[in-house]
Design an enzyme around this catalytic site. Structure first.
Site, short mmCIF file in Angstrom:
data_model
loop_
_atom_site.label_atom_id
_atom_site.label_comp_id
_atom_site.label_asym_id
_atom_site.label_seq_id
_atom_site.Cartn_x
_atom_site.Cartn_y
_atom_site.Cartn_z
N GLU A 55 4.54 9.94 53.20
CA GLU A 55 4.74 10.24 51.79
C GLU A 55 5.17 9.01 51.01
O GLU A 55 4.68 8.74 49.91
CB GLU A 55 5.80 11.34 51.62
CG GLU A 55 5.42 12.66 52.26
CD GLU A 55 5.93 12.80 53.69
OE1 GLU A 55 5.78 11.84 54.51
OE2 GLU A 55 6.49 13.86 54.01
N CYS A 111 10.55 14.84 54.65
CA CYS A 111 11.91 14.59 55.12
C CYS A 111 12.81 14.28 53.92
O CYS A 111 12.34 14.12 52.79
CB CYS A 111 11.93 13.44 56.12
SG CYS A 111 11.70 11.81 55.37
N GLU A 142 4.96 3.55 62.30
CA GLU A 142 6.16 3.35 63.10
C GLU A 142 6.33 1.90 63.53
O GLU A 142 5.40 1.09 63.44
CB GLU A 142 6.12 4.26 64.33
CG GLU A 142 6.19 5.73 63.96
CD GLU A 142 6.19 6.65 65.15
OE1 GLU A 142 6.43 7.84 64.95
OE2 GLU A 142 5.95 6.22 66.30
N ASN A 151 2.14 7.84 58.35
CA ASN A 151 3.35 7.23 58.89
C ASN A 151 3.00 5.98 59.70
O ASN A 151 1.98 5.92 60.38
CB ASN A 151 4.20 8.22 59.68
CG ASN A 151 3.49 8.92 60.81
OD1 ASN A 151 2.36 9.38 60.68
ND2 ASN A 151 4.18 9.07 61.94
N CYS A 175 7.52 6.59 56.38
CA CYS A 175 6.85 7.89 56.37
C CYS A 175 5.59 7.86 55.51
O CYS A 175 5.47 7.07 54.58
CB CYS A 175 7.79 8.95 55.82
SG CYS A 175 9.31 9.19 56.76
#
Length: 160
Positions: free
Chosen positions: A75, A112, A64, A62, A73
């Site tokens: 993934e 998510c 940010e 991830n 994210c």
């Protein structure tokens, strides 16, 4: 009115020692990726490793950003990198791990919703399922045979 029931079955392993060597290695690579995550705002790190049909492994974590929601994210970092670097090469499986930076989380953390939709796109694109293994920092590892086990009512191009 009638109700529609949806059932799913997932596999759970007590810990990484129960995984075969390929999956164990992939999970180790996702852990290494998690430790490189950039998560100064949430202090919640996620790592992902993707094994491609050609044997290559692509990792992501991830990333940010102070301007929410500009981050991405793990993934999606990994799956988009795989698609960009190895177009047309199918994803064989993916492993992910997530935890606060203190590595305290021992319950499995699935992708998510946004990541589930991105993975669904790649399953549809390659016309084959993508097994997904996920865990916290340690402890139980859960396996989903397909994204459809985690997101049974996917949105795809058939609706467009």
């Amino acid at each position: 009115m009638k109700k529609i029931e949806i059932h799913t079955t997932l596999e759970a392993y007590d810990d990484m020692s129960e995984l075969d060597s390929t999956v164990h290695s992939l999970m180790q690579q996702s852990i290494a990726a998690r430790h490189k995550a950039y998560a100064p705002y949430s202090n919640f790190t996620v790592g992902c490793a993707i094994l491609l049909e050609n044997g290559e492994v692509v990792t992501g974590n991830n990333q940010e950003n102070a301007a929410y929601p500009s981050g991405l994210c793990a993934e999606r970092v990994a799956i988009y990198a795989a698609g960009a670097q190895y177009p047309g090469v199918a994803i064989k499986m993916m492993a992910l791990t997530a935890s606060p930076i203190d590595d305290s989380l021992t319950i499995p953390v699935p992708p998510c919703g946004a990541c589930r939709q991105a993975i669904a796109e790649y399953e549809n694109k390659q016309k084959s399922f993508i097994p997904i293994y996920f865990m916290g920092a340690s402890g139980t590892v859960v396996k989903s045979d397909s994204l459809k086990d985690l997101l049974p009512l996917i949105f795809d191009k058939s609706y467009l």
